[in-house]
Write an enzyme that holds these catalytic residues in place. Sequence first.
Site, PDB file in Angstrom:
ATOM      1  N   GLY A  63       0.840  -1.198   0.000  1.00 27.84           N
ATOM      2  CA  GLY A  63       0.000   0.000   0.000  1.00 27.84           C
ATOM      3  C   GLY A  63       0.871   1.243   0.000  1.00 27.84           C
ATOM      4  N   CYS A  64       1.002   1.846   1.177  1.00 27.75           N
ATOM      5  CA  CYS A  64       1.726   3.121   1.299  1.00 27.75           C
ATOM      6  C   CYS A  64       3.190   3.026   0.885  1.00 27.75           C
ATOM      7  CB  CYS A  64       1.638   3.640   2.734  1.00 27.75           C
ATOM      8  SG  CYS A  64      -0.044   4.023   3.246  1.00 27.75           S
ATOM      9  N   VAL A  65       3.861   1.956   1.252  1.00 24.38           N
ATOM     10  CA  VAL A  65       5.282   1.831   0.901  1.00 24.38           C
ATOM     11  C   VAL A  65       5.439   1.769  -0.619  1.00 24.38           C
ATOM     12  CG1 VAL A  65       7.345   0.373   1.096  1.00 24.38           C
ATOM     13  CG2 VAL A  65       5.894   0.764   3.104  1.00 24.38           C
TER      14      VAL A  65
END
Length: 160
Positions: A63-65
Amino acid sequence: MVTNGQSGKPSGPLYPGLLEAIGDEPVIERTADFNSFLDESFAEAVRAEGRQNLVIGGIATDGCVLRTALGGLREGYRVHVAVDASASRSLEAHSAAVQRMVQAGIVPVTWFSLAAEFQLDREFHDAPHRMRLMPENVPAMAMSARSFGNAVELGKRTAV
């Protein structure tokens, strides 16, 4: 630099253990989800550092990474992801995200390989964070380093 989603959203505030580990480091609460570079305050803070390389780690490798790492590439940075300082809901999700990042040109690293690289740089050799990480996570190596340092000091004293 530390970023997190807004405290009132599901991403919530940072974990207490992480807050303790980062100490006085400010946390940029971003309004954009997933790709941190879509939040102008984060993007400006990164640009202000004037660096060419980014090292990213975090929760939700897939997701964010992943999204932030790809965003960093689009911004022109050389991007590294600390794969053992990132995680997803499953090993499959984590591995697939790492494979996708590698295919895009992002370099996977481990926290220890970074610590070893920083050791070679005089600016970071004795940095407090690095000096704390080693004994906490690799006690045998920290003990070896202390023994070496003590031997050097003893040699200096006996040479006088």
